[in-house]
Every structure is written in structure tokens, then in C-alpha cells.
Design an enzyme around this catalytic site. Structure first.
Site, PDB file in Angstrom:
ATOM      1  N   THR A 348       0.849  -1.193   0.000  1.00  0.00           N
ATOM      2  CA  THR A 348       0.000   0.000   0.000  1.00  0.00           C
ATOM      3  C   THR A 348       0.881   1.238   0.000  1.00  0.00           C
ATOM      4  O   THR A 348       1.922   1.269   0.672  1.00  0.00           O
ATOM      5  CB  THR A 348      -0.942   0.010   1.225  1.00  0.00           C
ATOM      6  N   HIS A 400       2.589 -11.800  14.128  1.00  0.00           N
ATOM      7  CA  HIS A 400       3.660 -12.414  14.926  1.00  0.00           C
ATOM      8  C   HIS A 400       3.391 -13.892  15.189  1.00  0.00           C
ATOM      9  O   HIS A 400       4.289 -14.636  15.605  1.00  0.00           O
ATOM     10  CB  HIS A 400       3.802 -11.674  16.263  1.00  0.00           C
TER      11      HIS A 400
END
Length: 429
Positions: A348, A400
């Protein structure tokens, strides 16, 4: 012969849609394959066209109504004319066209000024689309005071909304030869508002915007999202672009931008760090042996992410061409479900709007997204000297649960090294 107008068959990932706009109203002439209604889904806007020449005889589902896949939304009368009534003979085309023009165009007075609209001067109620009529009743708007932009002087929903945005209009005495808009002095809208008035406008959230909001909240609640940052010296890429932009455009018919370099660098980095290119499916980690890069594109309806398939096999020219086509389709609402489905990694670019730094949100089920930002000149230490360089902050948001901090940092460093020395992409070093 009357046939049903049905909503298209939605893909499996789309449960229902909303009637966005009826481009044709009951009794209005339609040609075969002419657009008659838009249906907005969570991802795209689907178009329904006329099955043959004829007219819409009935609207079953109005604007704003929810529809399911294949549901009947209206009735269509094939071969009938909107200008004929009962058993009367259809008027000649030219004559009908002339009368339509006379009805829709304001008459010219002797002084050459535009006269009042016919509906307002005669006291007759103007024609309103179903959505406009409903909105006018809810907001207490007098349709005679609304400037109509629809065919044959029809007031559309957009006309009502525009009227509400502009605020109350001062009326003009009959016979003055000017419309209310022409008659009032040019001044900021707030100057004509009563003291102490605090105008508000309530607009229903579009289905696409609601879907985007729901997905973003889900991401933050269901993933262990972290963001790591770095910065890249854009001078090497800018030098290449400056040297070859004219030759590139002449050869490929497309402008050379920065996104092509970022996509190629990302593909190379994804090959070195497969976890960043993976996704989570339940309790399984799915590693993809290909690089399908999603490119975030901003539209009036919201953010969409079309996907460049097998981006690692594309040239810089192919990438730039694909992104340009995606941008055009997104603005026109022509992106398909297939073009926005899948993707193993996303990029993006908030820099085109002036963003200096941000934390992009994951595009599930992907586990990482790269954020580009504004290029800004900053003093940097180069070989013991302070040199002004065009720098860009990079941000990598990652899940994560799938990616360790070490891998995320090394991935972003690899992107930085490949962009600061583009020869590395060619030499695979």
C-alpha cells in the site's frame, strides 16, 4: 412479453448485495445490453443490463434494498415502448425525441434569460425516482426547489443529497428570468446559514465500506499484528527513472513509476523469506510457492486490493501496466471478484496522499503488508559527510503468530538493500 430482472449469481464469498442505483425507471425506454441497475456487494459493484429492447414495467427492489443471489428485482417488458400508452400507436422516433428535448430543456424568454423550470412555474409536481421520493419525504424537501439532472427533468436521489448539502435556497420572484441559484450573491455557504445552526448530514454506510470496517476490526482482534520500520534512499531508483522514463514510455506505452521496482524487490525478498509470503488457515500455516501481490487502490467507495498474479514472472513494464489497468477499473467500478481474490502479500502506498509514516493493517489471510510513504529530502550521513538525500520510510506490518521479529526485520532490510542497489535484483545477490 414480460420477463424477470434478476440479481446476478453472486460468488461463494458474497452472501448478498444492495441495490445501489436504478439507471432506468419504470416506463423508460431501454436498449438491449444497456445498463439498468447497479448492485453493490461487499467487494464489487455488479451491473445488470437490459435483456432486450423494451421498458421496465415494475421495480420490485428499490435503491437501498438488500437482495440475494438470483433474486427478482424487477419486471421487464420486451418490445414495448415507454412513450406509448395502452393501445396507442408509437410516435415516430424523431418526433418523440423533439418533444423530449423540449420538455427537458428550459425555455428561452424574449430577453434571452433562462425561465423557471416548467414544474415550478406551472405548480405541477416534478417527476421523482423512487429513492429520491423516499429521501425527500424523510428530509422534508420540496422537490420543486431541487435542480433535476435526470432524464426528462426527473429528480434523482443525488439531486436531493446535493440540495441538502447546499442548504436552503432563497426563492426568486416569478418572472424575474433567473433561477434561485443565479439570483443569490456568490458567498460561502456558511454565510447564508442562520446564526448558531450546526448542519449535519447522515448518510448510510455503503456495503463495501461496512465490509472494510468489519474486516479491519477483525484483523486487530484476531491477529498478533506488529509493525517494524526502516528507511530507504530513493536516489538510485530516481536516477534510473530519470534516465529511462522517456525511452520506457516510448517502448511500452506506459509511464515508469516506482511501484514496479517495489513489486520486483518484494518478490525477491519473499523468495528469501517464505514465511512472509505465507498465510494462516485455522491451525495450519500455508506456504505459497508463488508471489501474488495485492496492490491497494483507493476509490470513492473505499479501499480495494486487486492482485497481480505471478508477479515474480512479470517485468517492470508488466507491473506498471497491470497497476494502471487496475486503477482505471477501480475508478470505473469494473473490478471483478476474481481480480480481488487471493494474494499472498500486499503493498500500500500512502505516500501519494502525503503520508510520511503509518502502520498499515494486514489484509487477511495474508500475514504481512508493506507500506510505502512520501519521498522527502533529509540530511543523511554519507561517508562521513552530511548529504541531502530523497528518503522514504518503509513499514512492514506482520502477524507475529506466523513471522518472528527477526524474519520481519531481515525482510525489510532486504527490500531496502534491493532498492538502494537495483543491480542486486538482476544478479540475485
Amino acid at each position: 412479453m414480460t420477463t424477470d430482472i434478476k440479481a446476478p449469481v453472486f460468488p461463494e464469498s458474497v452472501a448478498e448485495g444492495t441495490i445501489a442505483t436504478w439507471h432506468k425507471q419504470p416506463g423508460e425506454q431501454c436498449e438491449r445490453d444497456e445498463l439498468i441497475v447497479d448492485i453493490e456487494t461487499d467487494k464489487v459493484v455488479l451491473e445488470v443490463v437490459a435483456p432486450a429492447d423494451g421498458v421496465i414495467s415494475e421495480v420490485v427492489k428499490g435503491e437501498g434494498d438488500t437482495v440475494e443471489s438470483g433474486e427478482v428485482i424487477g419486471k421487464f417488458a420486451e418490445g414495448e415502448s415507454g412513450s406509448s400508452g395502452g393501445g396507442e400507436e408509437k410516435a415516430p422516433e424523431k418526433e418523440a425525441e423533439a418533444s423530449s428535448t423540449e420538455a427537458s430543456e428550459p425555455a428561452e424568454s424574449d430577453s434571452g434569460k433562462t425561465s423557471e423550470p416548467a414544474a415550478e412555474s406551472s405548480g405541477e409536481e416534478p417527476m421523482l425516482s423512487p429513492a429520491a421520493k423516499k429521501l425527500a419525504e424523510e428530509k422534508g424537501v420540496n422537490p420543486k426547489q431541487v435542480e433535476a439532472t435526470g432524464r426528462d427533468g426527473r429528480v434523482l436521489k443525488e439531486d436531493i443529497l446535493r440540495h441538502l448539502e447546499q442548504g436552503p435556497q432563497e426563492s426568486t420572484p416569478q418572472g424575474s428570468g433567473k433561477t434561485a441559484e443565479q439570483g443569490k450573491p456568490q458567498q460561502p455557504p456558511e454565510a447564508s446559514m442562520p446564526a448558531g445552526e450546526r448542519p449535519e448530514k447522515r448518510v448510510p454506510m455503503t456495503r463495501m465500506r461496512a465490509s472494510i470496517a468489519r474486516r479491519l476490526v477483525d484483523v486487530q482482534q484476531t491477529t498478533a499484528m506488529l509493525t517494524t520500520f526502516n528507511e530507504v534512499n530513493m536516489k538510485p531508483i530516481m536516477d534510473i527513472r530519470q534516465s529511462y522514463k522517456d525511452t520506457f514510455e516510448k517502448r511500452h506505452g506506459i509511464k515508469l513509476g516506482f511501484m514496479g521496482f517495489f513489486v520486483k524487490a518484494a518478490c525477491e525478498a519473499l523468495k528469501r523469506f517464505p514465511a512472509v509470503n505465507a498465510s494462516i488457515d485455522g491451525t495450519d500455516m500455508v506456504y505459497h510457492g508463488y508471489q501474488d501481490i495485492g496492490i491497494a487502490v483507493s476509490t470513492e467507495r473505499g479501499l480495494v486490493v486487486p492482485v497481480l498474479r505471478d508477479a515474480d514472472a512479470l517485468s517492470v513494464a508488466d507491473v506498471e501496466q497491470g497497476i494502471t489497468e487496475f486503477g482505471k477499473k477501480a475508478r470505473d467500478g469494473k473490478l471483478t471478484i476474481d481480480e480481488m481474490t487471493g494474494g499472498t502479500f500486499s503493498i500500500t502506498n500512502g505516500g501519494i496522499f502525503g503520508s510520511l509514516l503509518s502502520t498499515p493493517i494486514l489484509n487477511p489471510p495474508q500475514t504481512a503488508i508493506l507500506g510505502m510513504h512520501k519521498i522527502q529530502e533529509r540530511p543523511m550521513a554519507v561517508n562521513g559527510e552530511v548529504v541531502v538525500q530523497p528518503m522514504m520510510y518503509l513499514a512492514l506490518s506482520y502477524d507475529h503468530r506466523m513471522i518472528d521479529g527477526k524474519e520481519a526485520v531481515q525482510f525489510l532490510v532486504t527490500i531496502k538493500e534491493l532498492l538502494e542497489d537495483p543491480a542486486r535484483i538482476l544478479l540475485d545477490v
